[in-house]
Design an enzyme around this catalytic site. Structure first.
Site, PDB file in Angstrom:
ATOM      1  N   CYS A 194       0.289  -1.206   0.113  1.00  0.00           N
ATOM      2  CA  CYS A 194       0.690  -0.097  -0.217  1.00  0.00           C
ATOM      3  C   CYS A 194       0.958   0.780  -0.076  1.00  0.00           C
ATOM      4  CB  CYS A 194      -1.083  -0.082   1.066  1.00  0.00           C
ATOM      5  SG  CYS A 194      -2.021  -1.543   1.228  1.00  0.00           S
ATOM      6  N   ARG A 203       4.670  -0.851  -4.075  1.00  0.00           N
ATOM      7  CA  ARG A 203       4.151  -0.899  -3.139  1.00  0.00           C
ATOM      8  C   ARG A 203       2.800  -1.714  -3.240  1.00  0.00           C
ATOM      9  NH1 ARG A 203       7.089   1.762   1.041  1.00  0.00           N
ATOM     10  NH2 ARG A 203       5.280   1.125   2.462  1.00  0.00           N
ATOM     11  N   TRP A 239      -3.004  -3.356  -1.671  1.00  0.00           N
ATOM     12  CA  TRP A 239      -2.062  -4.408  -1.894  1.00  0.00           C
ATOM     13  C   TRP A 239      -2.479  -5.503  -0.648  1.00  0.00           C
ATOM     14  CZ3 TRP A 239      -0.618  -8.364   1.194  1.00  0.00           C
ATOM     15  CH2 TRP A 239       0.422  -9.362   0.781  1.00  0.00           C
ATOM     16  N   ASN A 265      -2.059   1.964   5.448  1.00  0.00           N
ATOM     17  CA  ASN A 265      -1.213   1.498   4.682  1.00  0.00           C
ATOM     18  C   ASN A 265      -0.988   0.759   6.118  1.00  0.00           C
ATOM     19  OD1 ASN A 265       0.853  -0.178   4.037  1.00  0.00           O
ATOM     20  ND2 ASN A 265       2.634   1.586   4.578  1.00  0.00           N
ATOM     21  N   GLY A 266      -1.361  -0.337   6.728  1.00  0.00           N
ATOM     22  CA  GLY A 266      -0.750  -1.384   7.806  1.00  0.00           C
ATOM     23  C   GLY A 266      -1.976  -2.285   8.649  1.00  0.00           C
ATOM     24  N   GLU A 312      18.401 -18.328  -3.997  1.00  0.00           N
ATOM     25  CA  GLU A 312      18.094 -16.689  -5.053  1.00  0.00           C
ATOM     26  C   GLU A 312      17.608 -16.678  -6.315  1.00  0.00           C
ATOM     27  OE1 GLU A 312      17.391 -14.021  -3.718  1.00  0.00           O
ATOM     28  OE2 GLU A 312      17.279 -12.158  -4.968  1.00  0.00           O
ATOM     29  N   LYS A 345      14.045 -15.799  -7.983  1.00  0.00           N
ATOM     30  CA  LYS A 345      13.740 -14.436  -8.793  1.00  0.00           C
ATOM     31  C   LYS A 345      13.345 -15.104  -9.608  1.00  0.00           C
ATOM     32  CE  LYS A 345      14.958 -11.761  -7.546  1.00  0.00           C
ATOM     33  NZ  LYS A 345      15.365 -11.861  -6.321  1.00  0.00           N
ATOM     34  N   GLU A 379       9.429 -15.483  -8.479  1.00  0.00           N
ATOM     35  CA  GLU A 379       7.887 -14.392  -8.398  1.00  0.00           C
ATOM     36  C   GLU A 379       7.836 -13.465  -9.484  1.00  0.00           C
ATOM     37  OE1 GLU A 379       9.980 -11.911  -5.844  1.00  0.00           O
ATOM     38  OE2 GLU A 379      12.024 -12.036  -6.368  1.00  0.00           O
ATOM     39  N   HIS A 428      18.314 -36.746  -2.855  1.00  0.00           N
ATOM     40  CA  HIS A 428      17.975 -37.384  -1.508  1.00  0.00           C
ATOM     41  C   HIS A 428      16.423 -37.404  -2.490  1.00  0.00           C
ATOM     42  CE1 HIS A 428      21.254 -38.146   1.015  1.00  0.00           C
ATOM     43  NE2 HIS A 428      21.473 -36.890   0.227  1.00  0.00           N
ATOM     44  N   LYS A 458       6.508  -4.827  -2.760  1.00  0.00           N
ATOM     45  CA  LYS A 458       7.589  -4.573  -2.550  1.00  0.00           C
ATOM     46  C   LYS A 458       7.963  -4.775  -0.718  1.00  0.00           C
ATOM     47  CE  LYS A 458      11.906  -2.870  -3.583  1.00  0.00           C
ATOM     48  NZ  LYS A 458      12.769  -4.394  -3.809  1.00  0.00           N
TER      49      LYS A 458
HETATM   50  O1  M6R Z   1      12.118  -5.502   2.042  1.00  0.00           O
HETATM   51  P1  M6R Z   1      13.367  -6.163   2.294  1.00  0.00           P
HETATM   52  O2  M6R Z   1      14.528  -6.803   2.165  1.00  0.00           O
HETATM   53  O3  M6R Z   1      13.139  -6.730   4.518  1.00  0.00           O
HETATM   54  O4  M6R Z   1      12.409  -7.713   1.732  1.00  0.00           O
HETATM   55  C1  M6R Z   1      12.849  -8.847   1.785  1.00  0.00           C
HETATM   56  C2  M6R Z   1      11.413 -10.133   1.002  1.00  0.00           C
HETATM   57  O5  M6R Z   1      10.338  -9.291   1.366  1.00  0.00           O
HETATM   58  C3  M6R Z   1      12.281  -9.666   0.148  1.00  0.00           C
HETATM   59  O6  M6R Z   1      13.657  -9.836  -0.521  1.00  0.00           O
HETATM   60  C4  M6R Z   1      11.103 -10.588  -1.513  1.00  0.00           C
HETATM   61  O7  M6R Z   1      11.977 -11.605  -1.344  1.00  0.00           O
HETATM   62  C5  M6R Z   1      11.372 -10.268  -2.644  1.00  0.00           C
HETATM   63  N1  M6R Z   1      10.727  -9.560  -3.540  1.00  0.00           N
HETATM   64  C6  M6R Z   1      12.690 -10.552  -4.027  1.00  0.00           C
HETATM   65  O8  M6R Z   1      12.851 -10.321  -4.579  1.00  0.00           O
END
Ligand code: M6R
Length: 613
Positions: free
Chosen positions: A2, A27, A75, A101-102, A486, A490, A493, A509, A608
């Site tokens: 948000c 956001r 969001w 927001n929250g 990672e 990537k 997502e 395994h 984000k």
């Molecule tokens: O703002 P942060 O680094 O705490 O965020 C953590 C995760 O939400 C963030 O890394 C998320 O996994 C990303 N979408 C990854 O690309």
């Protein structure tokens, strides 16, 4: 999670609000809405989807021309993605509109109370409850104006909020407040712009009030008053926003993710500047200076984070044990928080977060502090909730990250964790010469990433070969096991391809059963302690028909015999290698998403910063 923007000033505000909202769209982007007071009346428009949809709707109903208003990009948490659930929410009696927001945690109890008072709800959101509560308490005849009604309502609320509120009966007043969610009040010439982050403000002013939890600000064109929710006056903290406009613009790139991948060399140079002293073999981290003594004695390090930041934390865990010889563990903040963790004397907890607002990480940090741990932050966003709460910390200094998929923050996090590791190691067993060798190598990372980026076209062509496959594996060992995680994160997502990352040894395994003809398996196969073992794992995949894409060290010709495709990275000491090996994986994910026609910077269902637990 948000984005909110609000305005009070001397000019029609609709376009300024929408322009700000577009900058905050990363956001959250399920739905958007705006409220403007015009000729003493509240005008509201909402739309499911992007801010562009809202603009179209406003165009069709007639744009608003009022000089006070607020807007929101959502969001979804409580209630589905519908116009009714989109913000702003209004009360049913006094023409009060709110954006939020929250999360209001006790919203169910408050809703029951308000329903008993006869209020009729139109949405399933927690925010509408807050709108009704403010409306219920609003009573100018008894001296409870909008500011006081907001304060009184917030005294009843548990949870997190950044809110902006306007009311038809006080058409020149904007009231904003925060607890646990970010909010900044920009001070312009005869105008105020309030937003979740500086990106929506810097085009208009760089002077801003930063708010603490439980602060409430009443703003009119004549000035502002800052208080607590208990109406205790607060001296405002006015600061200069550091953000440059060009940092939040695409500048010739097609997407922020692409820009941020390519920015990594520059970002890391900024991150390292002034922090490495190769001549004396030492690390200069002013942020840790006050705690240097405690850090010398520390016995246990817990690194806590979520998502990409957790993967960086895992690399930190390996480095701290390997190079500084201190027991370390990286944990999901969401798990650490609730598993009754043991914090002994000499434990330091390092919270790693790009945004500094991630609710899980924030909650873990609070838990650790309550149990007596010294807390450090490895944070990008200056002044964020986590950075304010930690005892000390080191900022990433990689610039704002806007693409939902984290890229330059990851390499920045690993770089800072490397510096912290060397800082700790030098206070224990590491010699100045050894530290100098690592620092020299660390300083080569930006140039080496530049070299990797020149392979962008080839990486796109390799990605094209596999982009229609629905299941991928990412495999690595040691320092590059977190890189495998990672790479998988990537890809999934932003391209919505199913991908799993795991230690290469773990494959046999169970997951090996998944491998069929042509399944892509990306191996982190750079030179290192476990190189030979990774080669064996590659052959196990090939023997079952899998297609191997290897990220290997430049000059390794041998690997071409085993892998179908090889992407080379320059040589570097193994602990630093994830900062290089991750780059081809970031580019592959980016190209896969573009080739599949997805919205790279705003992937479905994501936001984000995740400010709910
Ligand atoms: O703002 P942060 O680094 O705490 O965020 C953590 C995760 O939400 C963030 O890394 C998320 O996994 C990303 N979408 C990854 O690309």
């Amino acid at each position: 999670m948000c984005g909110i923007v609000a305005y009070v000033g001397n000019k029609p505000c609709q376009s300024l609000l929408l322009e700000g909202l577009k900058r905050l769209e990363y956001r959250g982007y399920d739905s958007a809405g705006i409220a403007v007071i015009q000729d003493g009346k509240l005008n509201i428009c909402k739309s499911v989807g992007r801010v562009a949809n809202l603009e179209d709707k406003l165009e069709s109903i007639g744009n608003f021309s009022g000089k006070i208003g607020l807007c929101h990009t959502r969001w979804a948490t409580h209630g589905g993605v519908t116009d009714a659930n989109a913000h702003p929410h209004v009360d049913d009696r006094n023409g009060i509109a709110i954006i939020h927001n929250g999360i209001i945690e006790n919203y169910a109890a408050l809703k029951t109370y308000l329903e008993e008072k006869g209020h009729v709800f139109r949405s399933q959101t927690d925010t509408e409850v807050l709108a009704m509560l403010i409306g219920e308490l609003y009573c100018p005849a008894e001296g409870i104006d909008l500011e006081k009604a907001v304060q009184a309502a917030l005294r009843e609320v548990t949870g997190a909020y950044a809110i902006a509120v306007i009311c038809e009966h006080e058409p020149d007043t904007l009231v904003v407040a925060r607890k646990g969610s970010p909010l900044i009040v920009g001070i312009g010439a005869d105008e105020y712009i309030v937003a979740s982050d500086a990106a929506a403000i810097v085009a208009h002013t760089t002077r801003a009030i930063t708010l603490d939890d439980y602060n409430v600000v009443k703003i009119t064109t004549a000035g502002f008053r800052t208080s607590t929710i208990h109406d205790v006056p607060v001296t405002p903290r006015i600061e200069q926003l550091e953000l440059e406009l060009q940092e939040i613009e695409l500048g010739g790139f097609s997407h922020f993710m692409q820009k941020e991948i390519h920015e990594q060399p520059k970002a890391l140079r900024n991150c390292l500047r002034g922090r490495t002293d190769v001549r004396d073999g030492r690390v200069i981290l002013g942020g840790l200076g006050d705690h240097a003594k405690e850090l010398t004695k520390l016995r246990h390090v817990v690194l806590t984070a979520q998502g990409t930041a957790l993967h960086a934390a895992m690399i930190g865990e390996y480095m701290i044990e390997d190079l500084a010889k201190i027991p370390a563990i990286a944990e999901y903040a969401s798990e650490f928080r609730y598993r009754n963790p043991i914090i002994e004397d000499g434990t330091v907890v390092i919270a790693v977060s790009q945004s500094g607002e991630t609710a899980d990480t924030l909650a873990a940090l609070i838990e650790a502090k309550e149990r007596g741990a010294l807390s450090l932050g490895v944070i990008n966003s200056v002044g964020s909730s986590i950075s304010r709460l930690t005892d000390a910390g080191v900022y990433l200094r990689v610039g704002p990250e806007i693409g939902v998929a984290s890229t330059k923050a990851f390499t920045g996090q690993v770089a800072v964790l490397t510096l912290i590791t060397l800082f700790l190691a030098r206070r224990r067993y590491m010699s100045a010469d050894t530290c100098a060798e690592y620092l020299k190598a660390l300083e080569t990372v930006p140039d080496k990433i530049d070299q990797i980026l020149t392979q962008n076209d080839r990486i796109r062509r390799v990605t094209e070969k596999y982009v229609d496959r629905e299941n991928w594996l990412f495999l690595g060992r040691g320092y590059n096991y977190p890189t495998a995680l990672e790479g998988a994160l990537k890809l999934k997502e932003i391209s919505y391809i199913h991908a799993e990352g795991m230690p290469a040894a773990e494959m046999k395994h169970g997951p090996i059963a998944l491998i069929n003809e042509g399944m892509p398996a990306v191996f982190l196969a750079n030179r290192g302690r476990q190189y030979e073992k990774v080669m064996s794992n590659i052959q196990e995949v090939r023997a079952r028909g899998g297609h191997v894409i290897a990220v290997a060290t430049e000059g390794d010709e041998e690997i071409k015999r085993y892998a179908h495709d090889v992407l080379y990275v320059p040589d570097i000491p193994e602990p630093l290698s994830p900062m290089l090996t991750v780059v081809p994986l970031q580019l592959m994910a980016y190209h896969a998403a573009v080739l599949r026609g997805h919205d790279v910077d705003k992937p479905r269902n994501l936001a984000k910063s995740v400010t709910v637990e």
